[in-house]
Scaffold this motif. Structure first.
Motif, PDB file in Angstrom:
ATOM      1  N   ASP A 228       0.827  -1.205   0.000  1.00 49.13           N
ATOM      2  CA  ASP A 228       0.000   0.000   0.000  1.00 49.13           C
ATOM      3  C   ASP A 228       0.862   1.256   0.000  1.00 49.13           C
ATOM      4  O   ASP A 228       0.375   2.333  -0.330  1.00 49.13           O
ATOM      5  CB  ASP A 228      -0.931   0.019   1.212  1.00 49.13           C
ATOM      6  CG  ASP A 228      -2.079  -0.963   1.055  1.00 49.13           C
ATOM      7  OD1 ASP A 228      -2.386  -1.337  -0.095  1.00 49.13           O
ATOM      8  OD2 ASP A 228      -2.656  -1.352   2.081  1.00 49.13           O
ATOM      9  N   ASP A 229       2.111   1.109   0.366  1.00 55.51           N
ATOM     10  CA  ASP A 229       3.048   2.238   0.365  1.00 55.51           C
ATOM     11  C   ASP A 229       3.570   2.413  -1.061  1.00 55.51           C
ATOM     12  O   ASP A 229       4.236   1.527  -1.602  1.00 55.51           O
ATOM     13  CB  ASP A 229       4.203   1.943   1.324  1.00 55.51           C
ATOM     14  CG  ASP A 229       5.215   3.074   1.386  1.00 55.51           C
ATOM     15  OD1 ASP A 229       5.652   3.549   0.307  1.00 55.51           O
ATOM     16  OD2 ASP A 229       5.589   3.467   2.498  1.00 55.51           O
TER      17      ASP A 229
ATOM     18  N   ALA B  73       6.710   0.708  -5.707  1.00 60.21           N
ATOM     19  CA  ALA B  73       7.498   1.058  -6.895  1.00 60.21           C
ATOM     20  C   ALA B  73       8.840   0.334  -6.875  1.00 60.21           C
ATOM     21  O   ALA B  73       9.292  -0.184  -7.904  1.00 60.21           O
ATOM     22  CB  ALA B  73       7.704   2.566  -6.969  1.00 60.21           C
ATOM     23  N   LYS B  74       9.473   0.269  -5.707  1.00 63.23           N
ATOM     24  CA  LYS B  74      10.762  -0.417  -5.589  1.00 63.23           C
ATOM     25  C   LYS B  74      10.583  -1.914  -5.813  1.00 63.23           C
ATOM     26  O   LYS B  74      11.374  -2.550  -6.501  1.00 63.23           O
ATOM     27  CB  LYS B  74      11.375  -0.138  -4.206  1.00 63.23           C
ATOM     28  CG  LYS B  74      12.805  -0.531  -4.101  1.00 63.23           C
ATOM     29  CD  LYS B  74      13.634   0.353  -5.014  1.00 63.23           C
ATOM     30  CE  LYS B  74      15.096   0.247  -4.711  1.00 63.23           C
ATOM     31  NZ  LYS B  74      15.911   0.929  -5.710  1.00 63.23           N
TER      32      LYS B  74
ATOM     33  N   TYR C  95      12.199  -4.334  -8.711  1.00 63.75           N
ATOM     34  CA  TYR C  95      12.932  -5.581  -8.463  1.00 63.75           C
ATOM     35  C   TYR C  95      12.336  -6.754  -9.232  1.00 63.75           C
ATOM     36  O   TYR C  95      13.072  -7.587  -9.785  1.00 63.75           O
ATOM     37  CB  TYR C  95      12.971  -5.911  -6.975  1.00 63.75           C
ATOM     38  CG  TYR C  95      13.861  -5.026  -6.152  1.00 63.75           C
ATOM     39  CD1 TYR C  95      15.019  -4.457  -6.666  1.00 63.75           C
ATOM     40  CD2 TYR C  95      13.550  -4.754  -4.827  1.00 63.75           C
ATOM     41  CE1 TYR C  95      15.835  -3.639  -5.905  1.00 63.75           C
ATOM     42  CE2 TYR C  95      14.367  -3.943  -4.046  1.00 63.75           C
ATOM     43  CZ  TYR C  95      15.508  -3.395  -4.595  1.00 63.75           C
ATOM     44  OH  TYR C  95      16.307  -2.598  -3.828  1.00 63.75           O
ATOM     45  N   VAL C  96      11.013  -6.826  -9.278  1.00 61.01           N
ATOM     46  CA  VAL C  96      10.356  -7.903 -10.034  1.00 61.01           C
ATOM     47  C   VAL C  96      10.739  -7.790 -11.507  1.00 61.01           C
ATOM     48  O   VAL C  96      11.119  -8.775 -12.148  1.00 61.01           O
ATOM     49  CB  VAL C  96       8.822  -7.863  -9.850  1.00 61.01           C
ATOM     50  CG1 VAL C  96       8.127  -8.814 -10.831  1.00 61.01           C
ATOM     51  CG2 VAL C  96       8.441  -8.206  -8.418  1.00 61.01           C
TER      52      VAL C  96
ATOM     53  N   TYR D 183       1.574  -9.809 -13.286  1.00 61.51           N
ATOM     54  CA  TYR D 183       1.569  -8.919 -12.130  1.00 61.51           C
ATOM     55  C   TYR D 183       1.950  -7.494 -12.545  1.00 61.51           C
ATOM     56  O   TYR D 183       1.259  -6.537 -12.207  1.00 61.51           O
ATOM     57  CB  TYR D 183       2.513  -9.436 -11.052  1.00 61.51           C
ATOM     58  CG  TYR D 183       2.812  -8.386 -10.007  1.00 61.51           C
ATOM     59  CD1 TYR D 183       1.893  -8.087  -9.018  1.00 61.51           C
ATOM     60  CD2 TYR D 183       4.005  -7.667 -10.044  1.00 61.51           C
ATOM     61  CE1 TYR D 183       2.140  -7.101  -8.085  1.00 61.51           C
ATOM     62  CE2 TYR D 183       4.275  -6.672  -9.113  1.00 61.51           C
ATOM     63  CZ  TYR D 183       3.328  -6.388  -8.140  1.00 61.51           C
ATOM     64  OH  TYR D 183       3.585  -5.398  -7.221  1.00 61.51           O
ATOM     65  N   LEU D 184       3.049  -7.366 -13.267  1.00 65.37           N
ATOM     66  CA  LEU D 184       3.528  -6.046 -13.653  1.00 65.37           C
ATOM     67  C   LEU D 184       2.547  -5.316 -14.575  1.00 65.37           C
ATOM     68  O   LEU D 184       2.405  -4.095 -14.491  1.00 65.37           O
ATOM     69  CB  LEU D 184       4.905  -6.136 -14.311  1.00 65.37           C
ATOM     70  CG  LEU D 184       6.043  -6.543 -13.366  1.00 65.37           C
ATOM     71  CD1 LEU D 184       7.300  -6.859 -14.162  1.00 65.37           C
ATOM     72  CD2 LEU D 184       6.287  -5.452 -12.329  1.00 65.37           C
ATOM     73  N   ALA D 185       1.865  -6.066 -15.433  1.00 63.18           N
ATOM     74  CA  ALA D 185       0.888  -5.448 -16.340  1.00 63.18           C
ATOM     75  C   ALA D 185      -0.274  -4.830 -15.581  1.00 63.18           C
ATOM     76  O   ALA D 185      -0.888  -3.864 -16.048  1.00 63.18           O
ATOM     77  CB  ALA D 185       0.367  -6.492 -17.336  1.00 63.18           C
TER      78      ALA D 185
END
Length: 88
Positions: A3-4, A9-10, A14-15, A83-85
């Motif tokens: 939620d942060d 974003a970090k 990494y993913v 996930y990233l999409a």
């Protein structure tokens, strides 16, 4: 924690870096195949494991193992991309 926005974003970075770097499908598949080829003679070849000293069920199990690893790699890579999409 996700939620942060800073943490998320970090994490997403990494993913992305892992999916496209250390576990990019093409290079990782090549490493898997090279390692498989390197040890083959010592697992199922003339210098192979002794039947009473192995956990291997068959030669076919060893031969298919690299394909199973690649299938797993591809599925995890696809999961990371999915996930990233869905991320902003």
């Amino acid at each position: 924690l996700v939620d942060d926005p800073v943490y998320r974003a970090k994490y997403n970075q990494y993913v992305r870096e892992t999916a496209n770097g250390a576990f990019a499908v093409g290079p990782t598949q090549a490493r898997y195949q090279a390692a498989h080829d390197l040890i083959k003679a010592y697992v199922v070849g003339p210098e192979g494991e002794l039947p009473e000293s192995t956990m291997l069920s068959s030669t076919a199990a060893f031969e298919s193992s690299v394909n199973e690893l690649v299938t797993h790699l591809q599925s995890r890579h696809a999961a990371a991309e999915t996930y990233l999409a869905g991320q902003p």
